[in-house]
Write a protein that holds these residues in place. Structure first.
Motif, PDB file in Angstrom:
ATOM      1  N   TRP A 103     103.501  95.728  29.579  1.00  0.00           N
ATOM      2  CA  TRP A 103     104.356  95.624  30.753  1.00  0.00           C
ATOM      3  C   TRP A 103     105.298  94.434  30.624  1.00  0.00           C
ATOM      4  O   TRP A 103     106.501  94.532  30.894  1.00  0.00           O
ATOM      5  CB  TRP A 103     103.497  95.481  32.002  1.00  0.00           C
ATOM      6  CG  TRP A 103     104.246  95.142  33.245  1.00  0.00           C
ATOM      7  CD1 TRP A 103     104.871  96.014  34.091  1.00  0.00           C
ATOM      8  CD2 TRP A 103     104.477  93.834  33.800  1.00  0.00           C
ATOM      9  NE1 TRP A 103     105.457  95.335  35.131  1.00  0.00           N
ATOM     10  CE2 TRP A 103     105.231  93.997  34.970  1.00  0.00           C
ATOM     11  CE3 TRP A 103     104.093  92.553  33.399  1.00  0.00           C
ATOM     12  CZ2 TRP A 103     105.619  92.902  35.758  1.00  0.00           C
ATOM     13  CZ3 TRP A 103     104.480  91.476  34.190  1.00  0.00           C
ATOM     14  CH2 TRP A 103     105.234  91.669  35.343  1.00  0.00           C
ATOM     15  N   ASN A 104     104.752  93.304  30.189  1.00  0.00           N
ATOM     16  CA  ASN A 104     105.530  92.075  30.077  1.00  0.00           C
ATOM     17  C   ASN A 104     106.617  92.199  29.005  1.00  0.00           C
ATOM     18  O   ASN A 104     107.727  91.697  29.189  1.00  0.00           O
ATOM     19  CB  ASN A 104     104.600  90.898  29.761  1.00  0.00           C
ATOM     20  CG  ASN A 104     105.230  89.569  30.061  1.00  0.00           C
ATOM     21  OD1 ASN A 104     106.072  89.432  30.931  1.00  0.00           O
ATOM     22  ND2 ASN A 104     104.797  88.564  29.329  1.00  0.00           N
TER      23      ASN A 104
ATOM     24  N   ALA B 145      97.501  96.188  28.577  1.00  0.00           N
ATOM     25  CA  ALA B 145      98.436  96.820  29.509  1.00  0.00           C
ATOM     26  C   ALA B 145      99.434  95.781  30.033  1.00  0.00           C
ATOM     27  O   ALA B 145     100.640  96.055  30.113  1.00  0.00           O
ATOM     28  CB  ALA B 145      97.686  97.468  30.674  1.00  0.00           C
ATOM     29  N   TYR B 146      98.951  94.601  30.347  1.00  0.00           N
ATOM     30  CA  TYR B 146      99.838  93.542  30.829  1.00  0.00           C
ATOM     31  C   TYR B 146     100.846  93.129  29.761  1.00  0.00           C
ATOM     32  O   TYR B 146     102.029  92.967  30.040  1.00  0.00           O
ATOM     33  CB  TYR B 146      99.028  92.317  31.276  1.00  0.00           C
ATOM     34  CG  TYR B 146      99.910  91.125  31.568  1.00  0.00           C
ATOM     35  CD1 TYR B 146     100.664  91.063  32.728  1.00  0.00           C
ATOM     36  CD2 TYR B 146     100.018  90.079  30.643  1.00  0.00           C
ATOM     37  CE1 TYR B 146     101.510  89.987  32.977  1.00  0.00           C
ATOM     38  CE2 TYR B 146     100.849  89.007  30.890  1.00  0.00           C
ATOM     39  CZ  TYR B 146     101.596  88.971  32.054  1.00  0.00           C
ATOM     40  OH  TYR B 146     102.432  87.906  32.288  1.00  0.00           O
TER      41      TYR B 146
ATOM     42  N   TYR C  85     102.991  91.751  38.841  1.00  0.00           N
ATOM     43  CA  TYR C  85     102.144  92.673  38.085  1.00  0.00           C
ATOM     44  C   TYR C  85     101.035  93.124  39.018  1.00  0.00           C
ATOM     45  O   TYR C  85     100.233  92.304  39.485  1.00  0.00           O
ATOM     46  CB  TYR C  85     101.564  91.984  36.845  1.00  0.00           C
ATOM     47  CG  TYR C  85     100.770  92.918  35.970  1.00  0.00           C
ATOM     48  CD1 TYR C  85     101.403  93.899  35.215  1.00  0.00           C
ATOM     49  CD2 TYR C  85      99.389  92.837  35.909  1.00  0.00           C
ATOM     50  CE1 TYR C  85     100.676  94.773  34.418  1.00  0.00           C
ATOM     51  CE2 TYR C  85      98.654  93.698  35.115  1.00  0.00           C
ATOM     52  CZ  TYR C  85      99.302  94.665  34.371  1.00  0.00           C
ATOM     53  OH  TYR C  85      98.570  95.534  33.582  1.00  0.00           O
TER      54      TYR C  85
ATOM     55  N   ASP D 222     101.420  86.243  37.212  1.00  0.00           N
ATOM     56  CA  ASP D 222     102.180  87.456  37.555  1.00  0.00           C
ATOM     57  C   ASP D 222     101.399  88.375  38.479  1.00  0.00           C
ATOM     58  O   ASP D 222     101.975  89.042  39.347  1.00  0.00           O
ATOM     59  CB  ASP D 222     102.592  88.213  36.282  1.00  0.00           C
ATOM     60  CG  ASP D 222     103.719  87.532  35.530  1.00  0.00           C
ATOM     61  OD1 ASP D 222     104.423  86.687  36.117  1.00  0.00           O
ATOM     62  OD2 ASP D 222     103.912  87.855  34.337  1.00  0.00           O
ATOM     63  N   SER D 223     100.091  88.396  38.329  1.00  0.00           N
ATOM     64  CA  SER D 223      99.251  89.233  39.197  1.00  0.00           C
ATOM     65  C   SER D 223      99.234  88.698  40.621  1.00  0.00           C
ATOM     66  O   SER D 223      99.386  89.458  41.588  1.00  0.00           O
ATOM     67  CB  SER D 223      97.827  89.307  38.645  1.00  0.00           C
ATOM     68  OG  SER D 223      97.821  89.938  37.380  1.00  0.00           O
TER      69      SER D 223
ATOM     70  N   GLU E 219     108.212  94.895  28.251  1.00  0.00           N
ATOM     71  CA  GLU E 219     109.250  95.815  28.720  1.00  0.00           C
ATOM     72  C   GLU E 219     110.156  95.222  29.793  1.00  0.00           C
ATOM     73  O   GLU E 219     111.255  95.732  30.008  1.00  0.00           O
ATOM     74  CB  GLU E 219     108.596  97.088  29.270  1.00  0.00           C
ATOM     75  CG  GLU E 219     107.999  97.946  28.201  1.00  0.00           C
ATOM     76  CD  GLU E 219     107.357  99.197  28.768  1.00  0.00           C
ATOM     77  OE1 GLU E 219     107.538  99.491  29.972  1.00  0.00           O
ATOM     78  OE2 GLU E 219     106.662  99.885  28.006  1.00  0.00           O
ATOM     79  N   ARG E 220     109.729  94.167  30.437  1.00  0.00           N
ATOM     80  CA  ARG E 220     110.574  93.648  31.522  1.00  0.00           C
ATOM     81  C   ARG E 220     111.630  92.690  31.075  1.00  0.00           C
ATOM     82  O   ARG E 220     111.862  92.239  30.101  1.00  0.00           O
ATOM     83  CB  ARG E 220     109.758  93.055  32.658  1.00  0.00           C
ATOM     84  CG  ARG E 220     109.015  91.789  32.321  1.00  0.00           C
ATOM     85  CD  ARG E 220     108.337  91.281  33.568  1.00  0.00           C
ATOM     86  NE  ARG E 220     107.619  90.068  33.246  1.00  0.00           N
ATOM     87  CZ  ARG E 220     107.417  89.112  34.089  1.00  0.00           C
ATOM     88  NH1 ARG E 220     107.813  89.216  35.309  1.00  0.00           N
ATOM     89  NH2 ARG E 220     106.752  88.030  33.744  1.00  0.00           N
TER      90      ARG E 220
ATOM     91  N   TRP F  98      98.710  95.741  38.537  1.00  0.00           N
ATOM     92  CA  TRP F  98      97.674  96.608  37.975  1.00  0.00           C
ATOM     93  C   TRP F  98      96.428  95.874  37.502  1.00  0.00           C
ATOM     94  O   TRP F  98      95.496  96.496  36.999  1.00  0.00           O
ATOM     95  CB  TRP F  98      98.258  97.434  36.824  1.00  0.00           C
ATOM     96  CG  TRP F  98      99.384  98.297  37.284  1.00  0.00           C
ATOM     97  CD1 TRP F  98      99.290  99.532  37.871  1.00  0.00           C
ATOM     98  CD2 TRP F  98     100.774  97.979  37.256  1.00  0.00           C
ATOM     99  NE1 TRP F  98     100.537  99.998  38.200  1.00  0.00           N
ATOM    100  CE2 TRP F  98     101.482  99.068  37.827  1.00  0.00           C
ATOM    101  CE3 TRP F  98     101.519  96.893  36.809  1.00  0.00           C
ATOM    102  CZ2 TRP F  98     102.855  99.092  37.961  1.00  0.00           C
ATOM    103  CZ3 TRP F  98     102.894  96.914  36.932  1.00  0.00           C
ATOM    104  CH2 TRP F  98     103.544  98.010  37.502  1.00  0.00           C
TER     105      TRP F  98
END
Length: 132
Positions: A128-129, A124-125, A70, A64-65, A131-132, A72
């Motif tokens: 984030w993951n 944090a990832y 992603y 994802d980065s 919430e998507r 961040w």
């Protein structure tokens, strides 16, 4: 004390591979090849598959980065994980991967080290993951 499972060698090899990974962080094509090899190893190995929830999360973090989904992740965190991937791919690591049962203990330890070193970024990832 005797270095029974090659922990000094493990740490040295991982540090060298993490340094190599720093140079690969922005090479999306090369990192994609590494991720494919990691996924192939996970598919073929029951021991790693059972532990792969953590490893799969790290694969997703990198994927994802690098895809830009992603944005961040720090380069240092990416290098830590890619270094662990390189360690997994390397068959002549601290404990030879051909050794039945114990061959991947060192690889799992490296993934634990990598995961602990990027805990803040990984938390944090994960948020984030979710919430998507």
């Amino acid at each position: 004390m005797t270095n029974i499972v090659g922990m000094n060698d493990l740490n040295k090899q991982y540090a060298e591979l993490k340094e190599e990974a720093r140079g690969l962080v922005k090479d999306t094509e090369k990192v994609s090849e590494i991720v494919e090899r990691v996924n192939a190893i996970l598919d073929q190995n029951e021991v790693l598959r059972e532990a792969s929830e953590d490893i799969s999360g790290l694969v997703s973090f990198v994927t994802d980065s690098l895809s830009g989904d992603y944005t961040w992740a720090s380069e240092e965190s990416l290098a830590s994980v890619i270094g662990a991937f390189l360690y997994l791919i390397k068959s002549d690591d601290a404990i030879n991967d051909n050794s039945p049962v114990i061959g991947y203990i060192d690889d799992l330890r490296v993934f634990t080290i990598a995961r602990e070193s990027i805990k803040k970024d990984m938390d944090a990832y994960t948020g984030w993951n979710a919430e998507r």
